[in-house]
Write a protein that holds these residues in place. Sequence first.
Motif, PDB file in Angstrom:
ATOM      1  N   LEU A  73       0.825  -1.205   0.000  1.00 49.49           N
ATOM      2  CA  LEU A  73       0.000   0.000   0.000  1.00 49.49           C
ATOM      3  C   LEU A  73       0.862   1.259   0.000  1.00 49.49           C
ATOM      4  N   THR A 103       2.031   6.023  -7.376  1.00 48.79           N
ATOM      5  CA  THR A 103       0.896   6.749  -7.949  1.00 48.79           C
ATOM      6  C   THR A 103       1.106   8.253  -7.863  1.00 48.79           C
ATOM      7  N   GLU A 105      -2.862  -2.447 -10.327  1.00 51.66           N
ATOM      8  CA  GLU A 105      -1.428  -2.431 -10.633  1.00 51.66           C
ATOM      9  C   GLU A 105      -0.641  -3.497  -9.877  1.00 51.66           C
ATOM     10  N   LEU A 148      -6.169  -3.759  -6.103  1.00 53.70           N
ATOM     11  CA  LEU A 148      -5.356  -2.783  -6.832  1.00 53.70           C
ATOM     12  C   LEU A 148      -5.007  -3.332  -8.213  1.00 53.70           C
ATOM     13  N   HIS A 184       2.561   1.495  -3.466  1.00 50.21           N
ATOM     14  CA  HIS A 184       1.575   1.857  -4.482  1.00 50.21           C
ATOM     15  C   HIS A 184       1.214   3.337  -4.388  1.00 50.21           C
ATOM     16  N   GLU A 185       1.028   3.832  -3.184  1.00 51.65           N
ATOM     17  CA  GLU A 185       0.698   5.239  -3.006  1.00 51.65           C
ATOM     18  C   GLU A 185       1.843   6.129  -3.476  1.00 51.65           C
TER      19      GLU A 185
END
Length: 490
Positions: free
Chosen positions: A44, A51, A84, A82, A47-48
């Motif tokens: 997480l 992004t 991705e 997610l 990914h954040e």
Amino acid sequence: MRSDSSPGTLPAREHLPADAAGTPVLDVVIPVYNEEKDLEPCVLRLHEHLTRTFPYGFRITVADNASTDTTPLVAAGLAAALPEVSVHRLEQKGRGRALGTVWSASDAPVLAYMDVDLSTDLNALLPLVAPLISGHSDLAIGSRLSRASRVVRGPKREFISRGYNLILRGSLQARFSDAQCGFKAIRRDVAQVLLPLVRDTGWFFDTEMLVLAERAGLRIHEVPVDWVDDPDSTVHIVRTATDDLRGVWRVGRALATGSLPLDRLARPFGDDPRDREISDVPRGLARQLVGFCVVGGLSTLFYLLLYSVFRQFSGSQVANALALLLSALANTAANRRLTFGVRGRGGAVRHQAQGLVVFAIGLALTSGSLAALSAATTHPAHSTELAVLIAANLAATVLRFLLFRAWVFPDRAAEPVRQSAEPTEQGAPFVPFTPAAKHARTGYDTEPPYAPQVPQTPYAPQAAYASHTPYTPPTSYDDPTTTTRPGDAR
């Protein structure tokens, strides 16, 4: 770097186009084993960060190394939530095996990996992959040992890390500063040719990959990182260190015996300044002259030592012949490897036979000089004999270099490109790269910019790897099943 076998060539580095934001330009692999607690917050957070900061499309691949807890369920939940995120399950443990498998199957042009504990600050991720996207470098590594790095860890881990890198520098002449930092990236076109040569499937995978890349002349970019030690790390330090030392011994022995097939990674690049033609200056002449002079000086000392030993129990002509023969064999072998960059055992016997012909010419010069000295003086002093031999050897040395360069070890890169009549494994003739051949093929001096292949169907987490052959490390560097060229891998 040259070799007798037909070298594989890697394509010229090209900047990835900026309009490819919709495709996964970067694939970040996170190898895990029983990481049910740390996996979700790691993915997480990564990914954040991607992004928010990464200007290209990306993918996060969780490489599950045969976990026995709920790690597979956590990974599957992340992949479902997610788009991705994808998951690749392996039934065997080994970080190197996980990276080799996922990297070999990935369609992203830039491949990276990081440890699940995210000890390395993520702000270093974009500087890590930027040189690969721009085409400046082939591999990139995070370094905890750079002066600009900021590291928090105990004295035990600090001592082991620095000691290991000192061993690499002393035994394998490694120039990179940090082999084991879990924060690395590589271009896919380079990985497709480099990975089949990496034998280790565990923690030594990183070191072996970097040593092979460095010895093959690939460009390794280093990024200073901010790194905080994970006190809950499950790495077994003693066992890992023992395995690493075994790997150092194996790779060092392969380098010493010339069994590493580094010719499969041979360049030139289309954008390598070393490949540019300079009028009136033969390619590589300066470097070869320096190497030949160094080898020649050592060979002369070796020859004089042998002559002095043999002269104790034989005549001057016999002592000269024996000393010159042994020093000539050593000289040919040293010039083959160090001056003219020929690796491997292929053609070694032929080179030694040609070297003996050159030896015969040197023998005629030195023997003739001794004969002339004997005719002029009935009992010449030993120092006079040595002085005459040194002068004769200097003349023979000039002739030896010319014969070595033009006959024994000719520069095959300067020869016209000829299309082989024998097909490669794919059935198409293999044509070595030259700028002239590229111009004839495309009409341009450089290749068009690399464009990542856009999948024709929507991406599914497991579909990207379903049709690929599992990664299998070679059992030895001479394993014929690993023989590959870039054209074979794509």
